[in-house]
Each structure stands twice: as structure tokens, then as C-alpha cells.
Design an enzyme around this catalytic site. Structure first.
Site, PDB file in Angstrom:
ATOM      1  N   SER A   1       0.857  -1.179   0.000  1.00 37.93           N
ATOM      2  CA  SER A   1       0.000   0.000   0.000  1.00 37.93           C
ATOM      3  C   SER A   1       0.894   1.230   0.000  1.00 37.93           C
ATOM      4  O   SER A   1       2.072   1.145   0.368  1.00 37.93           O
ATOM      5  CB  SER A   1      -0.874   0.008   1.260  1.00 37.93           C
ATOM      6  OG  SER A   1      -1.554   1.236   1.409  1.00 37.93           O
TER       7      SER A   1
ATOM      8  N   TYR B   1      -1.345  -0.663  11.429  1.00 34.90           N
ATOM      9  CA  TYR B   1      -1.528  -1.012  10.014  1.00 34.90           C
ATOM     10  C   TYR B   1      -0.309  -0.581   9.202  1.00 34.90           C
ATOM     11  O   TYR B   1       0.233  -1.350   8.405  1.00 34.90           O
ATOM     12  CB  TYR B   1      -2.791  -0.351   9.462  1.00 34.90           C
ATOM     13  CG  TYR B   1      -2.959  -0.557   7.975  1.00 34.90           C
ATOM     14  CD1 TYR B   1      -3.213  -1.815   7.452  1.00 34.90           C
ATOM     15  CD2 TYR B   1      -2.861   0.508   7.078  1.00 34.90           C
ATOM     16  CE1 TYR B   1      -3.360  -2.016   6.091  1.00 34.90           C
ATOM     17  CE2 TYR B   1      -3.013   0.322   5.719  1.00 34.90           C
ATOM     18  CZ  TYR B   1      -3.255  -0.942   5.228  1.00 34.90           C
ATOM     19  OH  TYR B   1      -3.397  -1.142   3.882  1.00 34.90           O
TER      20      TYR B   1
END
Length: 273
Positions: A134, A147
Site C-alpha cells: 500500500s 496497520y
């Protein structure tokens, strides 16, 4: 049409994984889709998908998955590690058990799958491992520490893996999506709110969650199809890029993170998220 290539995609029951599986099936790949909720892959079975149950946090489930495919197909040419989730929350409020679970899903389960697949790729002297990271592995946003930690770790893991496997003809690719229109942001926002209730961070967390929900229900974010198309492009390429930074806000965020002083970027992120 069958081009002979065997693909394993984790997290294939929805979003990016589902669309990638569908595209690769249309192009003649032999695709195995793995996920906890196999029933959600049912529509793809008519198109040739072979669906398998996988709990990426369970050793036995991971081993059984690889053994089943090797027994059935004899090889795995392409591994697409797409399974993962995001759980936002303030560091002080998130339990270490939840933090560990994020690492189990986003990194350790993926790593175990890589360990099991690599001997077969080395034996055939080629293969491709595509890890879905990501822009969150390049840029840190507000109240998403754990995260981001998993995605930063995945970036480093992939870089080391690429160097280790190059002599055996194995490519390692990192896909770095930006803002994608899925339920991911809504789920992350809800967890942020829940974990911050009746704490010193409640007001700020609620504000951040509200902004996240607004963003993930807008029309600005990229369609998961864009990421699926990028993955398929990497699958096809004989010399794939190391990284594919793609989707809403991805390139701009990484650019500003690179050029702005840290405290400026921190202030910007706190206003946006």
C-alpha cells in the site's frame, strides 16, 4: 484457452483479489482463489476458478492450501499475496493482541506462504511473487500506527526477498495502491471509533473517523479494477517493475512525504485524515 501458468491468489473473495482472479481467468490462467469465505467466490467457479478455503493465520490451513495445489497442478508459477486488513486505532488504545493479529494476517501468514511456495519455484527456476502492499508502506497517516507498521515491514520483507530469490529466476513485485473504493476505510474508521471510546483521544478519533468515512464514500477514490489491471500487467511482464505505485493520492502522497519537512507533513496529514 489455457496458457499453462498456475496462479494462487489469496484474499480472492472480494475487491482487488476477486477482480484480479476474474481477469486472469479470462486470459487463460489456471487460477486458484483462496479466502476464508469461499462462498463469495462461487460466481467465479463457473469461469474456471478453483476456490480453496484459507485462514492465513493458521499454519495447518496454509500448508494444506499449498499441498492441495501442488497435488492438483504440480506447480505454482505466480503467487499473489493479497489477503490483508487494516485496523486503525491510537497506539495507547489498541491491544497488543490486535496488533499481533494485524501482523499475523498482513505479514507472518504471507511469509509462511512464501516459504512453502519458494522450493517449487526454485526447482522450476522461475516464478513470480506479487505482494500487495500500500502507499501506507511509504507514508504514515494519523491513528493508523499498527496497520502502517505491517505495510512498512512488508516493503522491507519484499526488498530482501527480491535480492535472495533473483539468482533462481524468481521476480518479486510490490503493488502499492492509493485510496481504493472498498469497505476497507469504513471498517478501519469504525474500529478507530470503537477503540477510542471514553479515552483521552475520543474527540480527535471521532473526527478522524468521520473524515475517513467521508473519503471512502466519495467518488474520488480509485476503482479496485485499476489495481487489478496493474497486478495483471505485472503478471504478464517479462521484466516487471519492482514497485507499482497506483491509485488515488498514491504518487502525490509519497512525493510530498519525500520533499516536505517532517513536521510540515505531520500537520498536513492531521488536517486531511
Amino acid at each position: 484457452m489455457d496458457n499453462g501458468k498456475v496462479v494462487l491468489i489469496t484474499g480472492a473473495s472480494s475487491g482487488i483479489g476477486y477482480q484480479t482472479a476474474e481477469m486472469l481467468l479470462q486470459q487463460g490462467y489456471r487460477v486458484y482463489g483462496a479466502a476464508r469465505r469461499v462462498e463469495k467466490m462461487e460466481p467465479l467457479k463457473g469461469k474456471g476458478l478453483q476456490s480453496l478455503k484459507l485462514d492465513i493465520t493458521e499454519e495447518a490451513s496454509i500448508v494444506n492450501l499449498v499441498d492441495t495445489i501442488i497435488h492438483d497442478a504440480g506447480k505454482i508459477d505466480i503467487l499473489i499475496n493479497n489477503a490483508g486488513y487494516g485496523s486503525y486505532g491510537v497506539i495507547e488504545n489498541v491491544s497488543l493482541q490486535e496488533a499481533r493479529n494485524q501482523f499475523e494476517v498482513n505479514l507472518f501468514g504471507l511469509a509462511r506462504l512464501v516459504q512453502l511456495v519458494l522450493p517449487y519455484m526454485r526447482k522450476q527456476k522461475n516464478g513470480k511473487i506479487i505482494n500487495i502492499s500500500s502507499m501506507a508502506g511509504r507514508v504514515t497517516t494519523y491513528m493508523g500506527a499498527w496497520y502502517h507498521a505491517t505495510k512498512y515491514a512488508l516493503e522491507a520483507f519484499s526488498d530482501a526477498l527480491r535480492m535472495e530469490t533473483k539468482p533462481f529466476g524468481i521476480d518479486v513485485v510490490i503493488i502499492e495502491p492509493g485510496g481504493i473504493k472498498t469497505n476497507w476505510g469504513i471498517i478501519a474508521a469504525e474500529h478507530l471509533k470503537e477503540s477510542s471510546q471514553k479515552t483521552a483521544y475520543e474527540i480527535r478519533a471521532n473526527e478522524a473517523a468521520k473524515k475517513m468515512k467521508k473519503s471512502y464514500t466519495s467518488n474520488r477514490l480509485s476503482d479496485p479494477k485499476l489495481i487489478a489491471e496493474t497486478i495483471v500487467k505485472a503478471v504478464h511482464s517479462k521484466r516487471p517493475k519492482t514497485r507499482y505505485l497506483v491509485g488515488y493520492g498514491a504518487k502525490a502522497s509519497v512525493f510530498f512525504h519525500t520533499i516536505l519537512p517532517t513536521h510540515w507533513f505531520d500537520s498536513l496529514i492531521q488536517k486531511v485524515v
